[in-house]
Design a protein around this motif. Structure first.
Motif, mmCIF file in Angstrom:
data_model
loop_
_atom_site.group_PDB
_atom_site.id
_atom_site.type_symbol
_atom_site.label_atom_id
_atom_site.label_comp_id
_atom_site.label_asym_id
_atom_site.label_seq_id
_atom_site.Cartn_x
_atom_site.Cartn_y
_atom_site.Cartn_z
ATOM 1 N N ASN A 1 0.862 -1.178 0.000
ATOM 2 C CA ASN A 1 0.000 0.000 0.000
ATOM 3 C C ASN A 1 0.895 1.224 0.000
ATOM 4 O O ASN A 1 1.781 1.350 0.846
ATOM 5 C CB ASN A 1 -0.903 0.001 1.235
ATOM 6 C CG ASN A 1 -1.892 -1.141 1.196
ATOM 7 O OD1 ASN A 1 -2.531 -1.397 0.181
ATOM 8 N ND2 ASN A 1 -2.013 -1.852 2.313
ATOM 9 N N VAL A 2 0.670 2.097 -0.952
ATOM 10 C CA VAL A 2 1.525 3.273 -1.109
ATOM 11 C C VAL A 2 0.687 4.535 -0.944
ATOM 12 O O VAL A 2 -0.302 4.724 -1.650
ATOM 13 C CB VAL A 2 2.173 3.287 -2.515
ATOM 14 C CG1 VAL A 2 3.010 4.540 -2.712
ATOM 15 C CG2 VAL A 2 3.010 2.035 -2.736
ATOM 16 N N SER A 3 1.083 5.392 0.001
ATOM 17 C CA SER A 3 0.411 6.689 0.082
ATOM 18 C C SER A 3 1.376 7.753 -0.406
ATOM 19 O O SER A 3 2.591 7.634 -0.264
ATOM 20 C CB SER A 3 -0.051 6.987 1.517
ATOM 21 O OG SER A 3 1.056 7.214 2.349
ATOM 22 N N VAL A 4 0.821 8.777 -1.038
ATOM 23 C CA VAL A 4 1.665 9.801 -1.653
ATOM 24 C C VAL A 4 1.339 11.180 -1.076
ATOM 25 O O VAL A 4 0.272 11.380 -0.501
ATOM 26 C CB VAL A 4 1.486 9.842 -3.187
ATOM 27 C CG1 VAL A 4 1.788 8.485 -3.778
ATOM 28 C CG2 VAL A 4 0.096 10.284 -3.575
ATOM 29 N N THR A 5 2.256 12.090 -1.242
ATOM 30 C CA THR A 5 1.999 13.466 -0.828
ATOM 31 C C THR A 5 1.016 14.060 -1.824
ATOM 32 O O THR A 5 1.187 13.924 -3.030
ATOM 33 C CB THR A 5 3.296 14.297 -0.845
ATOM 34 O OG1 THR A 5 3.834 14.247 -2.168
ATOM 35 C CG2 THR A 5 4.314 13.734 0.118
ATOM 36 N N HIS A 6 -0.002 14.699 -1.299
ATOM 37 C CA HIS A 6 -1.100 15.094 -2.179
ATOM 38 C C HIS A 6 -0.905 16.418 -2.890
ATOM 39 O O HIS A 6 -1.624 17.370 -2.663
ATOM 40 C CB HIS A 6 -2.414 15.088 -1.407
ATOM 41 C CG HIS A 6 -2.895 13.706 -1.174
ATOM 42 N ND1 HIS A 6 -3.427 12.931 -2.168
ATOM 43 C CD2 HIS A 6 -2.881 12.932 -0.077
ATOM 44 C CE1 HIS A 6 -3.747 11.757 -1.686
ATOM 45 N NE2 HIS A 6 -3.415 11.723 -0.414
ATOM 46 N N GLU A 7 0.073 16.440 -3.731
ATOM 47 C CA GLU A 7 0.182 17.577 -4.631
ATOM 48 C C GLU A 7 -0.372 17.095 -5.956
ATOM 49 O O GLU A 7 0.328 16.481 -6.752
ATOM 50 C CB GLU A 7 1.642 18.018 -4.741
ATOM 51 C CG GLU A 7 2.210 18.395 -3.375
ATOM 52 C CD GLU A 7 3.725 18.593 -3.419
ATOM 53 O OE1 GLU A 7 4.231 18.946 -4.494
ATOM 54 O OE2 GLU A 7 4.371 18.364 -2.380
#
Lengths: 181, 181
Positions: free
Chosen positions: A86-92
């Motif tokens: 599971n990969v979460s990313v910085t929301h830009e």
DNA sequence: AATGAAATCGACCAGCA
DNA sequence: TGCTGGTCGATTTCATT
């Protein structure tokens, strides 16, 4: 661009359903095993060989049959470890697409899904050993914009087939063509 | 006949790698597209048609090529919603296997993985609409032993191919046959 | 959309390196 | 064991209905 249906319904024309029962049976057969001879299929479906051929050709042209592929055994190549990450990313916003491409390009990665919710991507990968697994996860973490990952080791693949038709319920078969969502 | 490795090389044998570069190229080709004629493959790999045929047959017999399948477009059947569901179960050991089978049998379910960690199963499903999605999740919850589920809606399938060989890194290709885990 | 005849392609075999 | 070249049978294609 990122509408709910936007990316799922893209370019390659979502072929509206136009299948009779014979079509579904035929497609179910070839999805499961494309080695069957036209004669076998003709017998099982009570159609002539030519009719079978004609229908298959039609389904190919319409993109219902996207391709014919050999299914290889990953174990034959020593690929006996599987990981779901599971990969979460910085929301830009705007980066998501690029990050998705980067994830897809990582060697060993088999599936990449962009999802709604707190987890942004689900990545499924196959490697030969722990070293490669660590390398793969390191590579994912090092992608610009990737914030956090958590991985689950797959102990057993209970079902991996992509048998679109045999996975469908009667209700789904009935729902082909109708848009009731 | 039954040498040191005899017992390891039996029937359903996870086929130990024994591939030269031509084999890998050939398998990569047919994994991507089985429609190519023997002649095309022969030209691309600089082998005779018979040699290509011979190798393909061998790989089939050894189970490296498990089957040949038509790949269908799920959208053609209105299957435009995908869900990834994490399923945790009550830990009365021994049930896990049965629960896995039950999950696999749910209509619409495409993939089921049994994993290590707090989440026990990862289930990937495909349905036509929200009603079916709710029904599917209800059915999963109602399975005896299922404790908790959490689902993520898939907004975009960035990569879904099962191209075992083209997904491999150079290191993995080199690692075929060697067991260094 | 389905048919039957004609061209093309793949499966198999015996023999060879 | 892996390959060759040739033969036979099956499949694809196409003109017709």
């Amino acid at each position: 661009m990122f509408g709910i249906n936007g990316l799922l319904m893209d370019s390659s024309a979502p072929n509206e359903g136009d299948f009779d029962e014979k079509d579904l049976q035929l497609l179910e057969h070839v999805e499961d095993d494309f080695d069957k001879s036209l004669e076998e299929l003709a017998d099982e479906l009570d159609l002539s060989k030519s009719a079978i051929h004609y229908r298959l050709k039609k389904h190919r042209e319409r993109g219902v049959i996207k391709s014919v592929n050999a299914t290889l055994d990953p174990l034959a190549f020593g690929l006996n470890m599987m990981v779901i990450t599971n990969v979460s990313v910085t929301h830009e916003r705007g980066y998501a697409e690029e990050i998705g491409e980067r994830l897809s390009a990582v060697k060993g990665v088999e599936q990449v899904y962009y999802t709604m919710g707190d987890v942004d991507f689900v990545v499924i990968s196959r490697v030969q050993n722990r070293t490669q697994m660590n390398d793969l996860i390191d590579e994912i973490i090092s992608i610009d914009g990737v914030n956090e990952t958590s991985s689950q080791f797959v102990m057993n693949e209970l079902k991996t087939d992509r048998k679109v038709i045999s996975n469908m319920s009667e209700q789904m078969r009935a729902g082909i063509g109708s848009r009731t969502d």
